[in-house]
Structure formats: C-alpha cells, structure tokens
Design an enzyme around this catalytic site. Structure first.
Site, PDB file in Angstrom:
ATOM      1  N   ASP A  95     -80.691   4.698  12.038  1.00 40.95           N
ATOM      2  CA  ASP A  95     -80.800   5.962  12.775  1.00 40.95           C
ATOM      3  C   ASP A  95     -81.447   5.718  14.136  1.00 40.95           C
ATOM      4  OD1 ASP A  95     -80.445   8.666  13.216  1.00 40.95           O
ATOM      5  OD2 ASP A  95     -82.327   9.253  12.250  1.00 40.95           O
ATOM      6  N   GLY A 114     -88.745  18.409  10.062  1.00 39.06           N
ATOM      7  CA  GLY A 114     -87.316  18.142  10.003  1.00 39.06           C
ATOM      8  C   GLY A 114     -86.929  17.724   8.611  1.00 39.06           C
ATOM      9  N   GLY A 115     -85.821  18.245   8.118  1.00 41.84           N
ATOM     10  CA  GLY A 115     -85.424  17.943   6.755  1.00 41.84           C
ATOM     11  C   GLY A 115     -86.471  18.447   5.776  1.00 41.84           C
ATOM     12  N   MET A 116     -86.962  17.571   4.934  1.00 43.64           N
ATOM     13  CA  MET A 116     -87.964  17.937   3.943  1.00 43.64           C
ATOM     14  C   MET A 116     -89.379  17.575   4.368  1.00 43.64           C
ATOM     15  SD  MET A 116     -86.501  19.471   1.477  1.00 43.64           S
ATOM     16  CE  MET A 116     -87.784  19.382   0.215  1.00 43.64           C
ATOM     17  N   VAL A 169     -94.760  17.051  10.095  1.00 46.59           N
ATOM     18  CA  VAL A 169     -95.544  16.052  10.810  1.00 46.59           C
ATOM     19  C   VAL A 169     -96.737  16.737  11.474  1.00 46.59           C
ATOM     20  CG1 VAL A 169     -95.516  14.287  12.611  1.00 46.59           C
ATOM     21  CG2 VAL A 169     -93.472  14.687  11.228  1.00 46.59           C
TER      22      VAL A 169
END
Length: 414
Positions: free
Chosen positions: A278, A166-168, A171
């Site tokens: 968040d 996700g994003g940059m 995992v």
C-alpha cells in the site's frame, strides 16, 4: 573544508592524494582496504569517500556496493580512482552508484574540482528539500478532529487528541509518561464480528514492522491490549505526510531526494521478506528534521506466510497506486511496491496522478493496459527510470529497491 575518507592501498598514491586534499584544508582519514574503510564510514560517516578500485581483500567496487546498502552510508558521495581505461570499469562503477571517476595519477585541480562539485550537489539537495519542507509546514492546515472521540485510556500514556481514523482503526497523539515524548497510538477494537480478523491483522502489522530497523521506516515502540481494544505505539511525525507536501508542489530535485530515501526504506522492508502493498504518499511520513519514514503496514505481508494468499477477487491497496498484478488480484512481490513508488514519483514530478478514471474498474484497466505516461520535455531525463519502475510486466521493472536506488543516484549529476 570537508571530512574525507581516502581508501588506497599503495603508499605513494595515498600520500600524493592526501597532500592534495590537505593543501585545500580538507580533513583526511585514510584506509588501506575496503573492509577497513567500510568500518570507518559506518562509525563516523565522512562527507566524501575517495577510493581506489583495485585493492586486495574488499576492492573498490565491493566497498561501493556495501556503502549503497547501508542507511548510514547510502548517500555519501563516492569518487573512484583508477588506472584502468576500459569502458566496462566505468559502466560497473556507475551501475553501483559511483558519483565520479578520476584517473591515476590524480591531478590536484581535477581532484579538488570533483570534491567541490560533490559537496555542492549534496548541499543543494539538502537545501532544496528543507525549503520545500518549510513551505509545506507553513501552508499546512491544523489537524482535523474526526468526529466525537470516546475517552481512551492506555496505561503508561496520556492521550492528547485524536488525529484521525480509517477502516477499523483510530489514531491518537499521546504522551509517553515515562519518557515525556510524543507518540502515536493506533487502536482497533476487539470484536468477534469479523472472527477476530482485524485484531489478527493488527498483531501481524506489529510483528512485521518491529523487526525492521532503518531510518526511513517508522519506529514501532510497543504493542498492548485492554479489555476493549488492541493498540500499537509508534513514533509521531510532526511534519505530516508526503501527500500534503505534493499538494504544495515539489521541485524535481526534491522529488529525487524523496525517492532516494523511500527506496532505502523499501530495501530494508523487502530484505525482511515483507511486501508493503500500500505504498502511497499518505504512508510516507515527515520527521521534524526533514527525514522521511515509510509507515502504515496494515496490509503488508510476508509472501511465505498464510496471510499472503490473496483471495480471488480481493484487491488490497489504494487504486491510484496499485500495481497491475494487484489489480488482477494476483501474487505480488517486492516489485509491486516499486511500481507504486514509480506512480508516486510521477505525481511528485508533475503534481498529477498518471491514471485517472471515474470508477475503480477504469483505474484498474489503465494500470493493466495504459502506457506509462510521458513526462514534460523538461523532465525527460527521468523518463527511463519511470518507464522501468512502472513497467506492466514485473520482469521488466527494477529487480529490487537497491537497483532503483542506484538508478536514482546515477541521475543526481544529470
């Protein structure tokens, strides 16, 4: 039979209560003041604590306040015994999270009935949570492989598989070779395309979370760099996340148990001066034993740091869970996380999000202007807690995660 910690400074009263308890086969440990009791409770948590209020040194209220701020003692049922009959005494005890009150001289039948009720209630919450967790695990789908994964080599780890991205960041599930334990590697590429901001945030995340030691906060083990990327090694959660659990349906008492654990974790985070920013079900993870942990601090900040100044028009967080002040790109503090947790609690109770819209602007407008949604009649006893957690004005919300936690505990017997 239960392990009970009895806190009473007056010898004859202590002997009487102890005899009542031991006559019912309970195992009793005694303390003569709050400070001694707190040390005993932390080192060997009992099933129930029975405490006098008026004691020299640390009194019963001060003991209760300390118990409710420590992760190892926060959920232990506490029964207060007192000779006072003033309403203010009972109100203060409930505010601090007392589970029951008994008047002196303590009657055996009332004492044993209170102990039985406390133990039954705790066991019901544990059983309900584990049943819900078992159901969630049985229905959970296998992890999805997110596209092609280039080989990842991290010294000291054997990469097992990619979990997501996700994003940059990406995992991975990995095995720590020295300890043979499963861990998660969160990896971001080192690039100059954004002026190093991504890596800076990544380093910042490690610095924030590694300073927090609480059972309801994800454990971070180490951080490192290769020529191509930076990584953080953290604990692995085989139970998945709260999002999938909500999808399977959560009983109200389980939702309350979840709220208790997450509030405790948030309290530890906030005491470090950190605002998560968040909070959402995807960032509440489930361990194999059913305990919960707050994770993913990618946009968390210390209000006193340089990174805390949100640029005009910049909105961080997930729109469904944003606080009104986040929606306005304003200054946020710990109460913003409590608003997000209130949104999550509504979703746990009803299975639906409190606000829905066809675009982000519509969602932000509702967070700013729409009233707190009403719960069904069967859940109406949770409405005052929800109204306060989701208040538009931060000044009208709970002042801290500890205050929210105390409110949750007051609802356990309702």
């Amino acid at each position: 039979m239960a392990n009970i910690l009895l806190v009473e400074d007056e010898p004859s009263a202590r002997t009487l209560v102890r005899m009542h308890l031991e006559s019912a086969a309970h195992v009793v440990t005694t303390a003569t003041d709050g400070a001694q009791a707190l040390q005993l409770a932390v080192t060997n948590p009992p099933d129930v604590i029975i405490s006098d209020i008026m004691m020299p040194g640390m009194n019963g209220f001060e003991l209760l306040r300390s118990l409710r701020t420590r992760p190892e003692t926060i959920l232990i049922p506490v029964v207060l015994i007192t000779a006072a009959h003033e309403r203010t005494v009972f109100r203060e005890g409930m505010r601090l999270g007392a589970d029951d009150f008994l008047e002196k001289p303590v009657r055996r039948s009332e004492l044993l009935d209170s102990i039985s009720t406390r133990l039954t209630r705790v066991q019901e919450l544990r059983d309900a949570f584990l049943r819900s967790l078992t159901s969630h695990r049985a229905a959970r789908q296998p992890l999805t492989q997110f596209g092609a994964s280039q080989p990842i080599n991290v010294e000291g780890y054997r990469v097992v598989r990619k979990l997501g991205e996700g994003g940059m960041s990406r995992v991975y599930l990995a095995e720590h070779i020295a300890t043979r334990t499963e861990r998660v590697l969160k990896i971001v590429p080192i690039t100059d395309s954004d002026g190093g901001e991504t890596v800076q945030r990544f380093i910042h995340e490690f610095a924030l979370v590694s300073s927090i030691d609480h059972p309801n906060v994800a454990r971070i083990y180490d951080q490192g760099f290769t020529d191509d990327y930076a990584y953080i090694a953290m604990e692995y959660f085989p139970g998945g996340d709260l999002r999938a659990m909500i999808g399977q349906g959560i009983a109200p008492e389980v939702g309350l148990a979840v709220l208790l654990q997450v509030s405790g974790g948030l309290g530890a985070i906030h005491r470090q001066g950190v605002v998560h920013r968040d909070m959402k079900p995807d960032n509440v993870m489930i361990r194999a034993d059913g305990s919960l942990a707050i994770a993913d601090f990618g946009i968390a900040k210390k209000p006193s740091s340089q990174l805390s100044q949100t640029q005009h028009g910049e909105v961080f967080g997930t729109p469904y869970y944003l606080s009104p002040e986040q929606a306005m790109s304003g200054t946020v503090d710990a109460r913003s996380d409590l608003y997000s947790l209130g949104v999550m609690f509504y979703e746990m109770l009803t299975g639906a999000k409190p606000y829905r819209a066809s675009d982000i602007e519509g969602l932000l407008y509702q967070h700013l202007n729409a009233p707190v949604p009403k719960l069904p009649d069967s859940l109406a006893h949770f409405q005052p807690l929800l109204d306060r957690a989701m208040a538009k004005d931060p000044e009208m919300r709970f002042g801290s995660a500890d205050d929210l936690l105390a409110a949750c505990m007051a609802l356990e017997d309702s």
